[in-house]
Design an enzyme around this catalytic site. Sequence first.
Site, mmCIF file in Angstrom:
data_model
loop_
_atom_site.group_PDB
_atom_site.id
_atom_site.type_symbol
_atom_site.label_atom_id
_atom_site.label_comp_id
_atom_site.label_asym_id
_atom_site.label_seq_id
_atom_site.Cartn_x
_atom_site.Cartn_y
_atom_site.Cartn_z
ATOM 1 N N LYS A 45 1.159 -1.181 0.120
ATOM 2 C CA LYS A 45 -0.027 -0.219 0.084
ATOM 3 C C LYS A 45 0.911 1.325 -0.166
ATOM 4 O O LYS A 45 1.769 1.403 0.719
ATOM 5 C CB LYS A 45 -1.040 0.051 1.097
ATOM 6 C CG LYS A 45 -1.784 1.441 1.266
ATOM 7 C CD LYS A 45 -2.686 1.293 2.315
ATOM 8 C CE LYS A 45 -2.340 1.683 3.585
ATOM 9 N NZ LYS A 45 -2.217 3.211 3.954
ATOM 10 N N ASP A 72 -3.329 4.112 -1.962
ATOM 11 C CA ASP A 72 -4.598 4.628 -1.026
ATOM 12 C C ASP A 72 -4.605 6.178 -1.045
ATOM 13 O O ASP A 72 -3.914 7.226 -0.319
ATOM 14 C CB ASP A 72 -4.083 4.501 0.485
ATOM 15 C CG ASP A 72 -5.228 4.735 1.609
ATOM 16 O OD1 ASP A 72 -6.141 5.117 1.184
ATOM 17 O OD2 ASP A 72 -4.775 4.580 2.724
ATOM 18 N N LYS A 74 -7.590 8.083 -1.644
ATOM 19 C CA LYS A 74 -8.885 8.787 -1.093
ATOM 20 C C LYS A 74 -9.575 10.004 -1.851
ATOM 21 O O LYS A 74 -9.675 10.837 -1.474
ATOM 22 C CB LYS A 74 -8.785 9.096 0.425
ATOM 23 C CG LYS A 74 -8.173 7.943 1.346
ATOM 24 C CD LYS A 74 -8.427 8.488 2.894
ATOM 25 C CE LYS A 74 -7.879 7.441 3.530
ATOM 26 N NZ LYS A 74 -6.489 6.890 3.554
ATOM 27 N N ASP A 77 -13.656 14.435 -5.543
ATOM 28 C CA ASP A 77 -13.513 15.927 -6.241
ATOM 29 C C ASP A 77 -14.818 15.810 -7.137
ATOM 30 O O ASP A 77 -15.731 15.065 -7.099
ATOM 31 C CB ASP A 77 -12.254 15.795 -7.104
ATOM 32 C CG ASP A 77 -11.665 17.237 -7.407
ATOM 33 O OD1 ASP A 77 -12.593 17.917 -7.682
ATOM 34 O OD2 ASP A 77 -10.487 17.516 -7.129
ATOM 35 N N THR A 127 -12.017 6.795 10.253
ATOM 36 C CA THR A 127 -12.028 6.362 11.726
ATOM 37 C C THR A 127 -11.578 7.239 12.616
ATOM 38 O O THR A 127 -11.972 7.268 14.079
ATOM 39 C CB THR A 127 -11.219 5.075 12.027
ATOM 40 O OG1 THR A 127 -9.778 5.112 11.330
ATOM 41 C CG2 THR A 127 -11.693 3.733 11.369
ATOM 42 N N ARG A 188 -2.119 -5.722 14.815
ATOM 43 C CA ARG A 188 -1.085 -5.704 15.455
ATOM 44 C C ARG A 188 -0.791 -7.137 15.908
ATOM 45 O O ARG A 188 -1.849 -7.758 16.685
ATOM 46 C CB ARG A 188 -1.085 -4.920 16.744
ATOM 47 C CG ARG A 188 -0.953 -3.214 16.659
ATOM 48 C CD ARG A 188 0.435 -3.004 16.221
ATOM 49 N NE ARG A 188 0.568 -1.884 15.810
ATOM 50 C CZ ARG A 188 0.376 -0.983 14.733
ATOM 51 N NH1 ARG A 188 -0.214 -1.844 13.642
ATOM 52 N NH2 ARG A 188 0.591 0.112 14.378
ATOM 53 N N ARG A 218 3.889 -0.490 10.585
ATOM 54 C CA ARG A 218 5.092 -0.656 11.389
ATOM 55 C C ARG A 218 5.548 -1.824 12.002
ATOM 56 O O ARG A 218 6.419 -2.064 12.212
ATOM 57 C CB ARG A 218 4.692 0.460 12.611
ATOM 58 C CG ARG A 218 4.946 1.938 11.961
ATOM 59 C CD ARG A 218 4.319 3.155 12.737
ATOM 60 N NE ARG A 218 2.890 2.787 12.740
ATOM 61 C CZ ARG A 218 2.011 3.526 13.216
ATOM 62 N NH1 ARG A 218 2.330 4.494 14.217
ATOM 63 N NH2 ARG A 218 0.658 3.360 13.238
HETATM 64 O O1 C5P Z 1 1.788 1.192 10.904
HETATM 65 P P1 C5P Z 1 0.294 0.684 11.079
HETATM 66 O O2 C5P Z 1 0.264 -0.887 10.953
HETATM 67 O O3 C5P Z 1 -0.186 1.214 12.036
HETATM 68 O O4 C5P Z 1 -0.241 1.078 9.536
HETATM 69 C C1 C5P Z 1 -1.512 1.039 9.091
HETATM 70 C C2 C5P Z 1 -1.868 1.718 7.840
HETATM 71 O O5 C5P Z 1 -3.225 1.734 7.655
HETATM 72 C C3 C5P Z 1 -1.416 2.875 7.709
HETATM 73 O O6 C5P Z 1 -0.851 3.413 6.524
HETATM 74 C C4 C5P Z 1 -2.329 3.848 8.220
HETATM 75 O O7 C5P Z 1 -2.577 5.059 7.608
HETATM 76 C C5 C5P Z 1 -3.736 3.062 7.576
HETATM 77 N N1 C5P Z 1 -4.872 3.428 8.438
HETATM 78 C C6 C5P Z 1 -5.010 2.906 9.689
HETATM 79 N N2 C5P Z 1 -6.358 3.189 10.429
HETATM 80 C C7 C5P Z 1 -7.356 3.917 9.635
HETATM 81 C C8 C5P Z 1 -6.972 4.118 8.301
HETATM 82 C C9 C5P Z 1 -5.843 3.720 7.706
HETATM 83 O O8 C5P Z 1 -4.132 2.661 10.319
HETATM 84 N N3 C5P Z 1 -8.345 4.144 10.219
#
Ligand code: C5P
Length: 240
Positions: A45, A72, A74, A77, A127, A188, A218
């Site tokens: 992504k 991504d 979004k 327009d 969110t 996670r 991450r």
């Molecule tokens: O590092 P991490 O696993 O938290 O990254 C999650 C990805 O999903 C990031 O690109 C973040 O911007 C995206 N994202 C998110 N929660 C949302 C919408 C998008 O973590 N509600």
Amino acid sequence: MSHNPAHSPAQLSPRDRLIVALDLPDVAAATAMVQRLGDSVSFYKIGLELTYGGGLGLAERLVGEGKQVFLDLKFHDIPNTVERATAQVARLGATYLTVHAFPQTMRAALEGVGDSPLRLLAVTVMTSYSDADVLEAGYACTAAELVAKRALQTRDLGLPGLILSSEEVAAVRQLVGPGMELITPGIRPAGSVLADQKRVMTPARARAAGADRIVVGRPITQAADPRAAAEAIIADLATV
Ligand code: C5P
């Protein structure tokens, strides 16, 4: 297009259910991460930050190397702009593109997809929005009510999927039925650092809740051994 067997969610391997968020500062760092992950990861992504840092070229290179790419961006327009920009993303060879779930925007984006294999994912309500934020933005309903309304509009307009938080997946799956692809971040692995994510699920729990694919950043990109971290997540997905 939502019936393309290559995308049939039921047939995906655990590896193809993992999308790695390349939230890295520049193309060099992102390219190095892709090289480290090698064939352990098939899907990436690319978001706004990297896109504006040269990420579209990287997206094209990844597609050329046989990887799948989720842009991504979004979109939201006027219809003419959304349609033409979506057609550009389709030409680039991306697999997924996000658009905001406003009916006019979604219809225009579908026009832009045309006969290409690009698949649109709608964002119902960010969110980061609380009920108070939704009210402040002019909607006389709760965030959950707006999510439900837009999820159904997305399905009824014929978009193939939604991106939504892991905690929304089970309710939205029940609402929209089995035909839509549901993709969720906020993942996670057990025991990992939450960072700024507050409500998270393990890969297996998100899958069990109804997610077809998960987006992980991450926990993989900041791991001491990103490849091992990706393989552990794929192994967890394989338990469901
Ligand atoms: O590092 P991490 O696993 O938290 O990254 C999650 C990805 O999903 C990031 O690109 C973040 O911007 C995206 N994202 C998110 N929660 C949302 C919408 C998008 O973590 N509600």
